[in-house]
Design an enzyme around this catalytic site. Structure first.
Site, PDB file in Angstrom:
ATOM      1  N   GLY A  12       1.044  -1.737  -0.382  1.00 46.99           N
ATOM      2  CA  GLY A  12       0.113   0.420  -0.210  1.00 46.99           C
ATOM      3  C   GLY A  12       0.450   1.667  -0.082  1.00 46.99           C
ATOM      4  O   GLY A  12      -0.184   2.155   0.568  1.00 46.99           O
ATOM      5  N   MET A  90      -4.716  -6.198  -6.583  1.00 46.57           N
ATOM      6  CA  MET A  90      -3.803  -7.781  -7.950  1.00 46.57           C
ATOM      7  C   MET A  90      -5.125  -8.625  -8.075  1.00 46.57           C
ATOM      8  O   MET A  90      -4.984  -9.825  -8.564  1.00 46.57           O
ATOM      9  CB  MET A  90      -3.078  -8.444  -7.120  1.00 46.57           C
ATOM     10  CG  MET A  90      -2.060  -7.226  -7.768  1.00 46.57           C
ATOM     11  SD  MET A  90      -0.992  -6.532  -8.634  1.00 46.57           S
ATOM     12  CE  MET A  90       0.532  -7.403  -9.342  1.00 46.57           C
ATOM     13  N   ILE A  92      -8.305  -9.020 -10.610  1.00 47.07           N
ATOM     14  CA  ILE A  92      -9.123  -9.464 -12.145  1.00 47.07           C
ATOM     15  C   ILE A  92     -10.579  -9.205 -12.008  1.00 47.07           C
ATOM     16  O   ILE A  92     -11.435  -9.984 -11.404  1.00 47.07           O
ATOM     17  CB  ILE A  92      -9.159  -9.887 -12.772  1.00 47.07           C
ATOM     18  CG1 ILE A  92      -7.483 -10.058 -13.843  1.00 47.07           C
ATOM     19  CG2 ILE A  92      -9.452 -10.131 -14.555  1.00 47.07           C
ATOM     20  CD1 ILE A  92      -6.795 -11.086 -14.647  1.00 47.07           C
ATOM     21  N   ASN A 107      -6.476   3.145 -11.676  1.00 52.91           N
ATOM     22  CA  ASN A 107      -5.284   2.428 -11.743  1.00 52.91           C
ATOM     23  C   ASN A 107      -3.401   2.767 -11.748  1.00 52.91           C
ATOM     24  O   ASN A 107      -3.604   3.986 -13.141  1.00 52.91           O
ATOM     25  CB  ASN A 107      -5.710   0.220 -12.738  1.00 52.91           C
ATOM     26  CG  ASN A 107      -4.443  -0.208 -11.920  1.00 52.91           C
ATOM     27  OD1 ASN A 107      -4.201  -0.191 -11.096  1.00 52.91           O
ATOM     28  ND2 ASN A 107      -3.782  -0.580 -12.753  1.00 52.91           N
ATOM     29  N   HIS A 109       0.267   1.659 -13.259  1.00 54.60           N
ATOM     30  CA  HIS A 109       0.554   0.489 -13.415  1.00 54.60           C
ATOM     31  C   HIS A 109       1.395   0.722 -13.936  1.00 54.60           C
ATOM     32  O   HIS A 109       2.183   1.693 -14.139  1.00 54.60           O
ATOM     33  CB  HIS A 109      -0.045  -0.037 -14.982  1.00 54.60           C
ATOM     34  CG  HIS A 109       0.661  -1.188 -15.651  1.00 54.60           C
ATOM     35  ND1 HIS A 109       0.050  -2.493 -15.188  1.00 54.60           N
ATOM     36  CD2 HIS A 109       1.584  -1.376 -16.334  1.00 54.60           C
ATOM     37  CE1 HIS A 109       0.448  -3.886 -15.544  1.00 54.60           C
ATOM     38  NE2 HIS A 109       1.564  -3.028 -16.724  1.00 54.60           N
TER      39      HIS A 109
END
Ligand code: GAR
Length: 210
Positions: A12, A90, A92, A107, A109
């Site tokens: 986090g 993590m 979907i 998000n 990435h």
């Protein structure tokens, strides 16, 4: 202010950067909830220490993805959440959950998308031999790591680089980029329109132009 939930699965550190940025009085969003699909995620304790309601919704307790997503949805609705930020989350989602949050879910990435989707992005970058790498904040769409891009930051790949050293260089930029991108979206200066990100400064193309 926009009410934001952060979804995590691990330590986090991006969540902490968002919580800290949102403390500024002029930040257009407040963090009202942190959810983790893993009860053991280190980030839950950091969120609680910051005074943010932080709960685990353990995906292993649900029979399938749809049931897990419904449990998340119930938590988000109960907290009257406007925007969702995935920060090292993590799992979907089902397409239905993603559609329910279309234009309202971000998000981060750890690559310069559209390069290096999925996992092990720093290893992928080194294997590909790129000399620039970085991170991307994008709107979430059903296809993994494929959504319209809100913001990116780049770092150099050094000669003799190692995935761990590269990851450390990228995460510094992640911690700067994600609050900036959230401020753009929560402040209404970047929004999803017809599958693209429309920025406040953008003039809509004239009919028949482009
Ligand atoms: C970050 O590097 C984030 O970009 C990445 O996981 C890390 C989480 O670190 N996310 C993904 O790979 C999403 N597929 P954090 O828990 O310290 O923020």
């Amino acid at each position: 202010k926009m009410r934001v939930a952060i979804l995590i699965s691990g330590r986090g550190s991006n969540m902490v950067s968002l919580i800290e940025a949102a403390r500024a009085p002029d930040f257009p969003a407040e963090i009202v909830l942190v959810l983790s699909n893993r009860p053991e995620a280190g980030g839950l304790a950091h969120a609680a220490a910051a005074g943010i309601p932080a709960r685990a919704v353990d995906h292993r307790a649900y029979p399938d993805r749809a049931a897990f997503d419904a449990a998340l949805q119930a938590e988000l609705e109960a907290a009257r959440v406007d925007l969702v930020c995935l920060a090292g989350f993590m799992r979907i989602f089902t397409p239905g959950f993603v559609e329910a949050w279309a234009g309202r879910m971000l998000n981060i990435h750890p690559s310069l998308l559209p390069l290096f989707r999925g996992t092990h992005t720093h290893e992928q970058a080194l294997a590909a031999g790129v000399r620039l790498h970085g991170c991307t904040v994008h709107f979430v769409v059903p296809e993994l790591d494929a959504g319209p891009i809100v913001a990116q930051a780049a770092v150099p790949v050094m000669p003799g680089d190692h995935p761990v050293a590269l990851a450390a260089r990228v995460i510094v930029e992640e911690h700067r980029l994600y609050p900036a991108a959230l401020a753009l979206v929560a402040g209404g200066r970047a929004r999803l329109a017809e599958g693209r990100v429309m920025f406040a400064a953008d003039v809509p193309p004239a009919e028949g132009a482009l």
